[in-house]
Structures are given as structure tokens and as C-alpha cells.
Design an enzyme around this catalytic site. Structure first.
Site, mmCIF file in Angstrom:
data_model
loop_
_atom_site.group_PDB
_atom_site.id
_atom_site.type_symbol
_atom_site.label_atom_id
_atom_site.label_comp_id
_atom_site.label_asym_id
_atom_site.label_seq_id
_atom_site.Cartn_x
_atom_site.Cartn_y
_atom_site.Cartn_z
ATOM 1 N N ASP A 96 0.865 -1.168 0.000
ATOM 2 C CA ASP A 96 0.000 0.000 0.000
ATOM 3 C C ASP A 96 0.914 1.235 0.000
ATOM 4 O OD1 ASP A 96 -2.319 1.697 0.512
ATOM 5 O OD2 ASP A 96 -1.568 1.829 2.568
ATOM 6 N N ASP A 120 -0.312 5.090 0.760
ATOM 7 C CA ASP A 120 -0.632 6.146 1.734
ATOM 8 C C ASP A 120 -0.695 5.575 3.142
ATOM 9 O OD1 ASP A 120 -0.940 8.342 -0.114
ATOM 10 O OD2 ASP A 120 -2.655 7.208 -0.873
HETATM 11 C C1 XBP Z 1 -5.524 5.977 0.251
HETATM 12 C C2 XBP Z 1 -6.679 6.788 -0.004
HETATM 13 C C3 XBP Z 1 -6.643 7.807 -1.041
HETATM 14 C C4 XBP Z 1 -5.850 9.036 -0.699
HETATM 15 C C5 XBP Z 1 -6.169 10.121 -1.694
HETATM 16 O O1 XBP Z 1 -5.944 4.734 0.827
HETATM 17 O O2 XBP Z 1 -7.710 6.605 0.624
HETATM 18 O O3 XBP Z 1 -7.954 8.206 -1.270
HETATM 19 O O4 XBP Z 1 -6.237 9.501 0.577
HETATM 20 O O5 XBP Z 1 -5.896 9.704 -2.978
HETATM 21 P P1 XBP Z 1 -5.020 3.444 0.784
HETATM 22 P P2 XBP Z 1 -6.701 10.283 -4.253
HETATM 23 O O6 XBP Z 1 -3.771 3.801 1.520
HETATM 24 O O7 XBP Z 1 -5.808 2.402 1.549
HETATM 25 O O8 XBP Z 1 -4.796 3.056 -0.641
HETATM 26 O O9 XBP Z 1 -7.186 11.650 -3.908
HETATM 27 O O10 XBP Z 1 -5.701 10.277 -5.371
HETATM 28 O O11 XBP Z 1 -7.848 9.337 -4.483
HETATM 29 MG MG MG Z 2 -3.044 3.138 3.369
#
Ligand code: XBP
Ligand code: MG
Length: 254
Positions: free
Chosen positions: A9, A11
Site C-alpha cells: 500500500d 498512503d
Molecule cells: C488511500 C486513499 C486515497 C488518498 C487520496 O488509501 O484513501 O484516497 O487519501 O488519494 P489506501 P486520491 O492507503 O488504503 O490506498 O485523492 O488520489 O484518491
Molecule cells: Mg493506506
């Protein structure tokens, strides 16, 4: 089955991007559009229950802003706002303010040395992944990952398992040969839904999430001089995550 690949993953897992990256970029996009929407650190923690930026904006309006009437072309309006948010986010990363989390670079280097295959499975927009990897690992950072599965490439975002299924299919790999790295409840629901043993590193927003079924829950991957704390599971006495520990937890989860 031996461990062959690591699926990450982005973020919250590779880097703490949410509070000081994505959240700030959403607010910049709202301000640029002349909107009085402002996502505080606390509110953003609640909004993170919905993954995907466009989906999150829609959820904010539905759940918190009954006073706002969107224009007739609401989808297009949200898409436009989100494009501006992506621009602000990638520009922010180019400023170099968000580093990789402890141990990430060291573990990626070791995994590459040992011939493990690497992939990304995230709900965020592909440009954001590229920007983060280039700004932290260097220009060739994205090429370290054989597959970068991101954003709208699958219709159902995490907690649906689709993005992991997509990555596994592209790699031609059974989940039993892989280990996933996640930081959130939605993330682990997605990875477990794809039958992937999962290692969790929590962050400020996700510490209290439900990580039932995780192979190991840590506060960070750690470094030799900066040991992790074990929040659930058994690290077998290890103090930082290396490929040896990954192989052990992968085998134990089989
Ligand atoms: C990441 C997210 C994304 C980011 C924003 O979740 O939820 O929505 O916050 O990205 P994970 P975008 O780590 O579970 O993948 O604005 O580009 O959608
Ligand atoms: Mg995440």
C-alpha cells in the site's frame, strides 16, 4: 510456498502522506475553487473511512454538508476539484517534505538484493504514486515496482480486494507466494479479501483500527537503531523488519 513478492500500500504505509499531504492538497483545491470547505486534521481522520479522493469529497458533502447544493454536472465538478487536488499534491511532494517511513528504503533495498518481486496496490491516483516514488527513491523509483496498481483501474476501491486481485493477476502470482503491507482497516480488509498474509504498520490515524487477521501489527518497520514496537502478533525477538522476518511470518501465516 516460498515468499516471492511483496505488495505495498502507499498512503500511510510507504509514507505518512494523509495528514500533511493529501489533506492539505484537498484544502488548497477547495480554496482555489472559492469554496469555504476546510478539512481539519480531526475531520480528515473521519473522512478517511472512505477511500478514494473523489469518493471522499462526495462522502463529505453527503454526510457533513447538507447545506451545499452541487451544480447539475456534479460528477464533473468533483472530478475537476480532484484534478486540482492531484496537482497540488504532486507539487507538494516535489517540495520534498514527505519522507518514506522508517525502514521502508532499507527493506526495499534488501528485498531487491534478494530477488523478491515488488508491486504497489493503492487507491490513490497513479500520478501521486509516481511523484512519491520519484521524490523519495529517485527518478528510477517507479521502475523498482513491476506493477503499480492504482486508483480507478478497478471500479471498487479498498476495502474491496479488487486492486490486489488486479496486481496479482498482472504478476501471474498466487497470493500464497506474497506478503502485503498495509496501515489501515480498509487496507487489511482489502488484502485479506485477496487471501494475502498482511503485515501492518499503524500510524496516527489508524492505530485504533481493527487489524484482526494480520500476520503482525507494528508501529513501524523499524531500523537497527530504531526498534519497532509489536502491537499484535509475534516478531520472534526481531527488533526491525528485514527479509528474514518477512519469510518467517509468511511461513507462519501459511
Ligand atoms: C488511500 C486513499 C486515497 C488518498 C487520496 O488509501 O484513501 O484516497 O487519501 O488519494 P489506501 P486520491 O492507503 O488504503 O490506498 O485523492 O488520489 O484518491
Ligand atoms: Mg493506506
Amino acid at each position: 510456498m516460498p515468499l516471492e513478492a511483496l505488495l505495498f500500500d502507499v498512503d500511510g504505509t510507504l509514507a505518512d502522506t494523509e495528514r500533511d499531504g493529501h489533506r492539505v492538497a484537498f484544502n488548497q483545491a477547495f480554496a482555489e475553487a472559492g469554496l469555504d470547505w476546510e478539512w481539519s486534521v480531526d475531520l480528515y481522520g473521519e473522512l478517511l473511512s472512505v477511500t478514494g479522493g473523489k469518493e471522499r469529497i462526495r462522502h463529505y458533502l453527503d454526510a457533513y454538508r447538507p447545506d451545499v447544493t452541487l451544480p447539475a454536472n456534479a460528477d464533473e465538478f468533483i472530478r475537476g476539484l480532484h484534478q486540482a487536488k492531484t496537482r497540488f499534491y504532486t507539487e507538494g511532494l516535489a517540495g520534498g517534505t514527505i519522507p518514506l517511513r522508517p525502514g521502508v528504503r532499507r527493506l526495499l533495498d534488501e528485498a531487491r538484493d534478494q530477488g523478491l518481486r515488488l508491486a504497489i496496490a493503492t487507491t490513490t491516483t497513479p500520478e501521486n504514486v509516481t511523484a512519491l516514488l520519484e521524490n523519495t527513491l529517485g527518478q528510477d523509483g517507479p521502475s523498482w515496482f513491476e506493477v503499480i496498481a492504482a486508483g480507478d483501474v478497478v471500479p471498487a476501491k479498498k476495502p474491496a480486494p479488487d486492486i490486489y486481485f488486479y496486481a496479482l493477476e498482472k504478476m501471474g502470482l498466487a497470493p500464497q507466494r506474497c506478503l502485503a503491507f498495509e496501515d489501515s482497516g480498509n487496507g487489511i480488509r482489502s488484502s485479506l479479501g485477496a487471501n494475502l498474509a498482511t503485515l501492518i504498520t499503524v500510524n496516527g490515524y489508524t492505530r485504533d483500527h481493527d487489524f484482526s487477521g494480520a500476520a503482525l501489527v507494528l508501529d513501524q518497520l523499524g531500523e537497527p537503531d530504531q526498534p519497532f514496537a509489536v502491537l499484535a502478533g509475534d516478531s520472534g525477538g526481531a527488533r526491525y523488519v528485514d527479509v528474514g522476518l518477512l519469510r518467517r511470518i509468511h511461513e507462519a501465516a501459511a
